[in-house]
Scaffold this motif. Structure first.
Motif, PDB file in Angstrom:
ATOM      1  N   MET A  52      -2.540   1.979   9.363  1.00 16.63           N
ATOM      2  CA  MET A  52      -2.443   2.713   8.107  1.00 16.63           C
ATOM      3  C   MET A  52      -3.285   3.983   8.159  1.00 16.63           C
ATOM      4  O   MET A  52      -2.940   4.993   7.545  1.00 16.63           O
ATOM      5  N   ARG A  57      -5.172  -1.975   9.353  1.00 15.03           N
ATOM      6  CA  ARG A  57      -5.982  -0.854   8.914  1.00 15.03           C
ATOM      7  C   ARG A  57      -5.862   0.314   9.877  1.00 15.03           C
ATOM      8  O   ARG A  57      -5.718   1.462   9.451  1.00 15.03           O
ATOM      9  N   LEU A  76      -7.772   0.700   2.051  1.00 15.79           N
ATOM     10  CA  LEU A  76      -7.462  -0.154   3.187  1.00 15.79           C
ATOM     11  C   LEU A  76      -8.362  -1.380   3.259  1.00 15.79           C
ATOM     12  O   LEU A  76      -8.241  -2.180   4.189  1.00 15.79           O
ATOM     13  N   GLN A 111       0.833  -1.188   0.000  1.00 19.94           N
ATOM     14  CA  GLN A 111       0.000   0.000   0.000  1.00 19.94           C
ATOM     15  C   GLN A 111       0.868   1.238   0.000  1.00 19.94           C
ATOM     16  O   GLN A 111       0.592   2.211  -0.705  1.00 19.94           O
TER      17      GLN A 111
END
Lengths: 289, 325, 274
Positions: B172, B169, B161, B140
């Protein structure tokens, strides 16, 4: 209580019927061919002859020509099928009108009898009366002797083989193209890639597995080809379009069975020596990706 | 200036209108989240802003320029996809530098810019790896890196996500928020997860059936939802919403009260109910009940309290937090 | 549909028609002509469409050789397919379900059959020693041997999608191995079996090379051999040659029209793994 013996529900004896047929009718002759290739063998006698057959193969011009032709033919048809197949596949997945009809049209020749195709194109390629040269003459071009010109005969057969076989390559590529997710192209579009750049830098790398398959399948097919050559030229004119498969047959017909079998072994070795390293090399590169 | 303006944007797929006239302004530097249930049109809206999808009518302006007809690469945007779209045959370095090499920038320039981005996202150690060898979170970040290197006016995120596990998640989310503060860029972020929306957004756009239901900062949507849909969408557990008798009593069509604004008592209260199920989460206890006057009720209370299943409990709404539509 | 797509479509359609369809039209047109008209085969339309006359004449040639040929080809195809389906599925089943060194070797050997060119003269020698040379039975066994590689490939790949739990449930119910296979697994293999039947039928029907070697002579001639043999016969009756080509093209065409999906699936799945 005695322990139950665990017999696998997937017993090896399931292999027996298939193995029996495969071993007897395929493996045994293949193994035997190595021996027979070292013999002088004709309808009257069979005696050990060492490397004589192989020496003959590489010294007699018409036999050597057959070997060279086989390689040239395979590489040429494989190359053309790989390139044209991919271009066709890209066209046939672009959402154009009549797409699925076209896929069927392009693929159908793969299913037609090779003899039928061979005889048909033999007619079409007739130097003066064949439809191809008649059509060319109508626009003022003097059509060549497709099958009568020794320098051209093998190439003409190659063209017909590509006509016939490109549909399969296209099919395999279409399946491969379907595995490329749209987001790869979208990311490229956002980065400003032109359609050509998208083709070279997204499509071609991501379709590597299909490319490998097409190259290998078409090379094997090209190296082994017999019926199309036989139907269109019988290896002629002279022996300018002979390939190993037709040489094998001709020597068999002439009664030189040892020589014929030597040709078989040479074909086997050609395939093994080309395909095995090629497959390994192509697959290694795609594992990296 | 990286302000985004949408004027009466519409999109039809054949006879179906999926975006029904959207007007929206996103200020320069804002983190704006499009949120809504599946099929509400949030991804379609994002893709129209990016240029990957063409609008049926309406105008899109980015940085004061009308980009309604421009190619995606000419809009000054960069996009991070849900599936990352990292080229498996290229290294991290080559993936990030992909756009630059398409534009035939000199190798030194590409190397410089890629190094800068790698520094920002701490990808230095992975530059020569292929995406296969990276974890979800690392991939990502590479996708984000590819977007940053374009130096865009607007960043577009399409549910980036969704493919990560819960722990990753939340991590992030924080990283993205910090990135936003660092870069100060305008970011438009699509998600179906209202927790992401609430925690990350400067401004939330709630979409439903191709229309904007409400636009505003997270707390405004929580405290003053404009419609029953927004009221029920924002906040977890969901707000209790009732039509029918209760609503009539309250003088409205729909009556709403959040689980956290219901007081629970075993002895007295406004409405009685039978406890169906109790979830003890530690810090909170969620009680699922059936109240004959209302219907199903969800109430939230302190984690130290609990009730037996099948027992009768009385709920009383806090009048300051009642919603009438 | 965008204008560019229509333009592409139009261009590609025309080009494909010329390249891929016209040769077949050529066959069709000339198959309907009289011998004189067809002596110089071209695209001129026949004066009268002699489909039925030419058809009958072709079939009657050399004492209905074509009918015998169709019979022989059918026998070979049906016989070989039956054996291929059963034996090939058995091999694919064990290879997929029982990963071990032995099965891996067996699989590699089977796949090698796709690559290795058959040693034709030694095979004739073998067939002669067992008295199967020039017989239909011999040809059937040959086609099975040559077709096992592809068949095993397809079955193994497909069986991978059938959950092992089904076998295990049957075993718990007391089924013996052959019962598990024939009563539980094989019925579930209908889709891939159909694909195998369709693809291998076309391949065996179209096979010219191997019958040429292993079925010389008049008695057990196949459809492909008949066409080949009729070349000299029809030298002055090209219209009949084209009729023969037409007749040879029709069975695969019918199969293609009805089983398009199976053919495509079979070719691509086999190819991708191979």
């Amino acid at each position: 209580m005695p322990a139950k013996s665990r017999i696998s529900p997937y017993p090896y004896w399931f292999f027996l019927p298939a193995a029996a047929i495969f071993v007897v009718f395929f493996l045994v002759p293949t193994v035997a061919s190595f021996y027979f290739s070292l013999t002088y063998w004709d309808p009257f006698e069979a005696r050990f002859a060492g490397w004589d057959n192989y020496v003959q193969f590489f010294s007699e011009p018409y036999l050597l020509r057959g070997t060279v032709n086989t390689l040239a033919f395979a590489v040429l048809t494989s190359g053309m099928k790989t390139v044209i197949g991919l271009l066709l596949a890209v066209l046939l997945t672009s959402g154009m009108m009549g797409q699925s009809l076209l896929r069927s049209i392009v693929f159908f020749p793969v299913l037609v009898s090779t003899i039928g195709v061979g005889l048909l194109f033999q007619e079409l390629m007739h130097p003066t009366q064949g439809a191809i040269n008649v059509a060319l003459a109508a626009v003022g071009i003097d059509g060549p002797g497709w099958l009568t010109n020794p320098s051209l005969a093998l190439f003409s057969v190659a063209l017909v083989d590509v006509w016939r076989g490109v549909g399969l390559a296209t099919l395999i590529y279409i399946a491969g193209l379907a595995t490329i997710g749209p987001e790869y192209y979208e990311a490229a579009r956002i980065d400003g890639a032109t359609r050509l750049q998208q083709f070279w830098r997204v499509t071609v790398p991501l379709i590597r597995p299909a490319t490998t398959t097409v190259i290998i399948l078409s090379l094997i097919g090209g190296l082994r080809l017999f019926d199309l050559i036989w139907a269109m030229t019988r290896g002629g004119p002279g022996f300018s379009s002979d390939v190993l498969a037709s040489v094998i047959y001709k020597q068999y017909q002439a009664g030189f069975w040892g020589l014929s079998t030597a040709g078989n072994v040479i074909l086997f070795l050609l395939i093994a020596l080309i395909i095995a390293p090629l497959a390994w090399w192509l697959n290694r590169r795609s594992i990296d990706s | 200036m990286a302000r985004v303006e949408l004027k009466d944007l519409r999109k039809n797929f054949g006879a179906v209108e999926v975006i029904k006239g959207v007007d929206l302004t996103i200020e320069d530097g804002e983190f704006c989240v499009f949120v809504g249930p599946s099929g509400c049109g949030k991804s379609t809206l994002l893709r129209m802003i990016s240029g990957l999808e063409e609008q049926s009518s309406g105008m899109i302006e980015i940085g004061g320029r009308d980009v309604s007809r421009a190619e995606p690469s000419e809009r000054g945007i960069a996009m991070v996809f849900q599936n990352y779209a990292l080229y498996p045959h290229l290294t991290v370095r080559e993936n990030i530098g992909f756009g630059l090499s398409l534009a035939r920038r000199p190798k030194s320039e590409i190397a410089e810019k890629v190094a800068a981005v790698a520094e920002t996202l701490q990808l230095g150690a992975y530059l020569d790896r292929k995406p296969k060898a990276l974890s979800g979170g690392q991939r990502q970040r590479v996708a984000i890196g590819r977007a940053i290197v374009r130096d865009p006016q607007v960043f577009l995120f399409d549910e980036p996500l969704s493919n990560l596990d819960a722990a990753l998640r939340s991590q992030m989310r924080i990283e993205l928020t910090e990135l936003h503060e660092r870069l100060g860029a305008t970011m438009i972020y699509v998600t179906h997860d209202q927790v992401e929306a609430m925690t990350m957004a400067d401004k939330i756009v709630v979409l439903n059936g191709g229309r904007i239901e409400q636009v505003g900062p997270p707390m405004e949507l929580y405290q003053r939802p404009a419609t029953p849909f927004v009221a029920g969408f924002i906040g977890s557990p969901k707000m209790n919403l009732y039509n029918g008798k209760v609503a009539e009593e309250m003088g409205c069509r729909t009556y709403g009260i959040r689980p956290e604004h219901l007081a629970l008592s075993e002895t007295e209260g406004r409405w009685p109910g039978t406890v169906r199920h109790v979830e003890r989460l530690g810090a909170d206890t969620i009680v699922h009940m059936d109240a004959p006057d209302l219907g199903p009720v969800i109430a939230r209370t302190d984690g130290s309290r609990s009730f037996a299943q099948g027992s009768t409990v009385w709920v009383t709404p806090n009048p300051e937090f009642e919603f009438r539509y | 549909m965008k204008p560019r797509q229509i333009l592409n479509g139009g261009l590609a359609l025309s080009a494909s028609l010329v390249i891929f369809v016209i040769p077949f039209l050529f066959v069709l047109i000339n198959a309907m002509k009289s011998p004189q008209e067809a002596s110089q085969p071209d695209f001129a339309l026949p004066e009268r469409w002699l489909f039925w006359e030419n058809f009958v004449t072709t079939v009657q040639t050399r004492d209905y050789a074509l009918l015998l040929a169709y019979w022989n080809s059918t026998v070979i195809t049906v016989g070989a397919i039956t054996l291929l389906v059963i034996f090939g599925a058995m091999v694919g089943y064990v290879v997929q379900r029982r990963p071990s060194t032995v099965t891996r070797i067996v699989y590699m050997v089977a796949l090698s059959g796709l690559m290795i060119p058959p040693a034709v003269v030694p095979t004739i020698w073998l067939l002669q020693s067992v008295g199967l040379f020039k017989t239909l039975n011999g040809m059937i066994l040959i086609q099975v041997a040559y077709g096992l590689g592809f068949t095993v490939l397809l079955y193994r790949s497909f069986i991978g999608t059938i959950p092992r739990e089904l076998d295990e449930a049957a075993i718990i119910d007391g089924a013996k191995p052959w019962q598990v296979f024939f009563k539980v697994v094989l019925p579930l293999l209908k889709p891939v079996t159909l694909t195998v039947i369709v693809v291998q039928s076309i391949s065996i029907f179209n096979d010219f090379t191997h019958p040429l070697y292993y079925l010389p002579g008049r008695d057990n001639v196949t459809v492909q051999l008949t066409l080949y043999n009729f070349q000299s016969q029809f030298a002055s009756q090209m219209n009949l040659l084209f009729m023969n080509i037409l007749l040879i093209t029709i069975p695969p065409l019918i199969v293609f029209i009805f089983f398009n999906r199976q053919i495509v699936a079979g070719m691509t799945s086999g190819a991708v793994k191979g």
